[in-house]
Write an enzyme that holds these catalytic residues in place. Sequence first.
Site, PDB file in Angstrom:
ATOM      1  CB  SER A  53      12.628  -5.311 -11.538  1.00 39.50           C
ATOM      2  OG  SER A  53      12.672  -6.398 -12.437  1.00 39.50           O
ATOM      3  CG  ASN A 110       2.771   0.615   3.493  1.00 39.59           C
ATOM      4  OD1 ASN A 110       3.836   1.172   3.283  1.00 39.59           O
ATOM      5  ND2 ASN A 110       2.539  -0.619   3.103  1.00 39.59           N
ATOM      6  N   GLY A 111       1.343  -1.792   5.757  1.00 45.79           N
ATOM      7  CA  GLY A 111       2.047  -2.728   6.636  1.00 45.79           C
ATOM      8  C   GLY A 111       1.130  -3.866   7.011  1.00 45.79           C
ATOM      9  CB  CYS A 159      11.687 -12.484   2.922  1.00 45.06           C
ATOM     10  SG  CYS A 159      12.487 -10.962   2.406  1.00 45.06           S
ATOM     11  CB  CYS A 167      -0.851   0.044   1.267  1.00 45.50           C
ATOM     12  SG  CYS A 167      -1.939  -1.358   1.451  1.00 45.50           S
ATOM     13  CG  ASP A 181      14.775  -9.730 -12.247  1.00 45.18           C
ATOM     14  OD1 ASP A 181      14.543  -8.546 -11.934  1.00 45.18           O
ATOM     15  OD2 ASP A 181      13.877 -10.519 -12.589  1.00 45.18           O
ATOM     16  CG  ASP A 182      13.965  -7.180  -8.549  1.00 48.59           C
ATOM     17  OD1 ASP A 182      13.627  -8.352  -8.808  1.00 48.59           O
ATOM     18  OD2 ASP A 182      13.208  -6.220  -8.682  1.00 48.59           O
ATOM     19  CB  CYS A 191       7.000 -10.903   3.565  1.00 47.01           C
ATOM     20  SG  CYS A 191       6.792  -9.293   4.347  1.00 47.01           S
ATOM     21  N   GLY A 223       0.152   0.054  -4.997  1.00 47.09           N
ATOM     22  CA  GLY A 223      -1.117  -0.656  -4.852  1.00 47.09           C
ATOM     23  C   GLY A 223      -2.073  -0.295  -5.963  1.00 47.09           C
ATOM     24  CB  CYS A 281      11.041  -3.463   4.411  1.00 42.83           C
ATOM     25  SG  CYS A 281      10.880  -4.454   2.908  1.00 42.83           S
ATOM     26  CB  CYS A 312      12.889  -6.235   8.095  1.00 41.28           C
ATOM     27  SG  CYS A 312      11.985  -7.804   7.968  1.00 41.28           S
TER      28      CYS A 312
HETATM   29  S1  SF4 Z   1      10.326 -10.024   5.362  1.00 40.53           S
HETATM   30 FE1  SF4 Z   1      11.393  -9.223   3.532  1.00 40.53          FE
HETATM   31  S2  SF4 Z   1       9.815  -8.177   2.311  1.00 40.53           S
HETATM   32 FE2  SF4 Z   1       8.973  -8.521   4.375  1.00 40.53          FE
HETATM   33  S3  SF4 Z   1       9.413  -6.618   5.488  1.00 40.53           S
HETATM   34 FE3  SF4 Z   1      11.092  -8.014   5.906  1.00 40.53          FE
HETATM   35  S4  SF4 Z   1      12.622  -7.544   4.309  1.00 40.53           S
HETATM   36 FE4  SF4 Z   1      10.699  -6.637   3.658  1.00 40.53          FE
END
Ligand code: SF4
Length: 490
Positions: free
Chosen positions: A290, A106-107, A458, A5, A367-368, A404, A32, A243, A455
């Site tokens: 990307s 957002n979150g 993932c 979002c 790519d990312d 995630c 979004g 993130c 973070c």
């Molecule tokens: S788990 Fe990955 S995509 Fe989700 S907030 Fe953490 S770094 Fe971002």
Amino acid sequence: MTEKCGVVGVALDGRDAARPLYYALYALQHRGQESAGIVTHDGFQQHSHVDRGLVGDVFDEGDLEGLTGSAGIGHVRYPTAGSLDTSCAQPFSVSFKSGSLGLSHNGNLVNADEIRDELAALGHAFTSDGDTEVIAHDLARNLLEEDLIRAVKRTMGRIHGSYALTISHDETVLGVRDPQGNRPLCIGKLEDGYILASESAAIDTLDGELVRDVRPGELVVLDADGGGFDSYQLVDEDNTAHCFFEHVYFARPDSVIDDTLVYEARRELGRKLWTESGVETDVVMPVPDSGRAFASGYAEAAGETTPDGEARPEDDDGVEFAEGLMKNRYVGRTFIMPTQDERERAVRLKLNPIKSTIEGKTVTVIDDSIVRGTTSTQLVQLLKDCGAEEVHVRIGAPPIVAPCYMGIDMATREELIAADKDTDEIREAIDADSLAYLSTDSVADVLEAERDDLCLGCVTGEYPYDIEDEESDRDVVRPELEGRTMHADD
Ligand code: SF4
């Protein structure tokens, strides 16, 4: 992989906020595409227009004219928590005893169900299954007993997870970022007011100036006359949990997030990728769009040093950067592919190779991320079918090994190719001649952050929040709910 979002909030000196909010939402559309909405307040009453669809389809001239008032908030949404219907579209708005409330989120909260159960037991009626309504009800309840600042602080002490919020309480517009700052939110100055937005690109669109990021755990309250803002540091944590995928993938390259221009971060990640795993090929090309900034950084670094880190001789230009894949911009999310065969052909609809840059050449494609591996497999096949002699794949982020829980629509653990395969097994599965990902240390290096301030859930499987049945990489516990009792007004 889909961003959740985008949020925005505006307070102006006398001018209606609806149009600037509308333009800002346009700038945040990449965050979004499921629904869009604006809530304004004109000093007497709250106005709301929210619907499914893209920003350009949701509002017409009449809608914007009806959204009177110089303060308001807006939202673009891709559903992550809650069902896919208008009851979950935002901003969420409600009128209650101590005023009108609008909320854009957002979150993703990881303890929304606990709070919902508690409030439902006290008689709160919920109209959606989204976590935003949970925050709105909790805040509305706190506002019966506390002033606005204390009420927000109390709600922040109860919710656990990632959130960047813009809130309107009558004519007052607020912005809040969760104590670990997982999702971005920044403050901008406009000619006649102030704006809060998920990304600075929204501020640029309004010819504004980025003031700074909202700090993790900070509440920002915009003056109703657009003259300034007040800041309240409501919660302090030792570490942040930004993130890292915002910089890698989600955010617009022209946005500045947590003091770093996203485009530059991506180029720098590309340079690191060359240093860590560069391979000499005839050409290097991005997966559009990307991979573009990564590939340009990678090719630039390849022009300076060899894969062994030696300086290039003057007559050696390194690896040629080329656009070898053209993207069809008109293939949207709604594209229907009923059969497996058609799904497998999907990459041909999205990407078309430029034969002259590929045929008879060794190719590095950048790519990312790799999520399920389906697109990468098709891409390697496409390049080989087009006559590439070798195809080497380089990824500007570490392998995604876990889902995630913070609001990114990624995939389940079972669907993630890297969840149970190592890099060589993935290389084999996608049929590339070589495959390399970027290390987490390089990501932290480029973002000039300690690993403990990002973070990386993932890509490590350890999260900076307390998530049921998952490991945490730090000392976090979800807040104990204090056990609310019935209020005298209930
Ligand atoms: S788990 Fe990955 S995509 Fe989700 S907030 Fe953490 S770094 Fe971002």
